[in-house]
Design an enzyme around this catalytic site. Structure first.
Site, PDB file in Angstrom:
ATOM      1  N   VAL A 104      37.262  51.669  33.173  1.00 47.58           N
ATOM      2  CA  VAL A 104      35.876  52.041  33.911  1.00 47.58           C
ATOM      3  C   VAL A 104      36.284  52.043  35.438  1.00 47.58           C
ATOM      4  O   VAL A 104      37.050  51.158  35.899  1.00 47.58           O
ATOM      5  CB  VAL A 104      34.709  51.154  33.553  1.00 47.58           C
ATOM      6  N   CYS A 105      35.704  52.979  36.158  1.00 46.84           N
ATOM      7  CA  CYS A 105      35.772  53.101  37.607  1.00 46.84           C
ATOM      8  C   CYS A 105      37.345  53.197  37.831  1.00 46.84           C
ATOM      9  O   CYS A 105      38.121  53.735  37.425  1.00 46.84           O
ATOM     10  CB  CYS A 105      35.084  51.690  38.105  1.00 46.84           C
ATOM     11  N   GLY A 106      37.694  52.275  38.909  1.00 54.98           N
ATOM     12  CA  GLY A 106      39.254  52.388  39.326  1.00 54.98           C
ATOM     13  C   GLY A 106      40.068  51.572  38.514  1.00 54.98           C
ATOM     14  O   GLY A 106      41.454  51.699  38.605  1.00 54.98           O
ATOM     15  N   GLY A 154      33.444  56.809  34.654  1.00 57.15           N
ATOM     16  CA  GLY A 154      33.333  56.838  36.239  1.00 57.15           C
ATOM     17  C   GLY A 154      33.001  55.505  36.622  1.00 57.15           C
ATOM     18  O   GLY A 154      33.258  54.446  36.457  1.00 57.15           O
TER      19      GLY A 154
END
Length: 220
Positions: A104-106, A154
């Site tokens: 998720v995310c970074g 994202g």
């Protein structure tokens, strides 16, 4: 799905992580039948997230069993650990046998640096898209990107969508829908500016300047 089916999910924690990246999908997973969750780090000491929350791991790299799903989120502190050989070795080891390799995310940066996203599309936080692309990853802008057994979300709140997507794959549509209903996940944000495409250039620029001044993030 029957209760006899078991899925072992491992969520990697680290100092400076963004809590919601992991708390969102964990909330989904915790309501699924036949799921066992490991919260993993090098040691079992409390971990301080980037917003000051304390989270307690329950599994170490050393005693972690083979995982069906391995996942990791991003965070303001990830730069301090994302190149750690011990961390990358753990992802490589689990990535060799896991059914699904996720982030998720970074968190996608961990997977990329462990060599687990070469030849795959992946999602990340909008401020990290260029950085992920420089690591040789084809970057998607969807909330959740699925490319074979790589499933990536994202930025931050996309972790809930990501969690529900994995829930459907593991346990079926009905189980995922029940998880969504139990969470009362019925988003109706007061502002429709949750992505750079919707926010527009002026607000994006202001957000990036704020992130640089407040968190020390690099502004391109």
């Amino acid at each position: 799905m029957t209760n006899s089916q078991k899925h072992i999910i491992g969520l990697v924690l680290y100092p400076g992580m963004t809590a919601l990246d992991i708390v969102g999908p964990q909330t989904v997973f915790s309501s699924l039948p036949g799921v066992h969750i490991h919260r993993i780090w090098k040691a079992l000491d409390p971990i301080k997230t980037d917003d000051g929350m304390m989270i307690l791991p329950d599994t170490t790299f050393e005693n972690c069993p083979p995982l069906d799903v391995i996942g990791v989120g991003g965070g303001l502190g990830q730069s301090a650990v994302v190149d750690d050989p011990e961390v990358l070795e753990f992802f490589q080891k689990q990535g060799n046998t896991a059914k699904f390799i996720t982030s998720v995310c970074g968190g996608s940066e961990f997977l990329a640096k462990a060599g687990l996203l070469q030849g795959y599309r992946a999602a990340t936080h909008w401020m990290m898209r260029e950085q992920l692309a420089r690591l040789g990853v084809e970057v998607g802008t969807e909330r959740v990107v699925i490319d074979r057994n790589r499933m990536t979300g994202g930025g931050v709140t996309a972790g809930i969508d990501f969690g529900l997507t994995i829930a459907e794959v593991l346990c079926g549509e009905e189980a995922a829908k029940i998880a969504q209903l139990l969470m009362e996940y019925d988003p109706a944000p007061p502002f429709d500016v949750g992505s750079p495409e919707k926010a527009g250039a002026e607000l994006v620029n202001k957000a990036m300047l704020y992130a640089a001044a407040t968190f020390g993030l690099e502004v391109k």
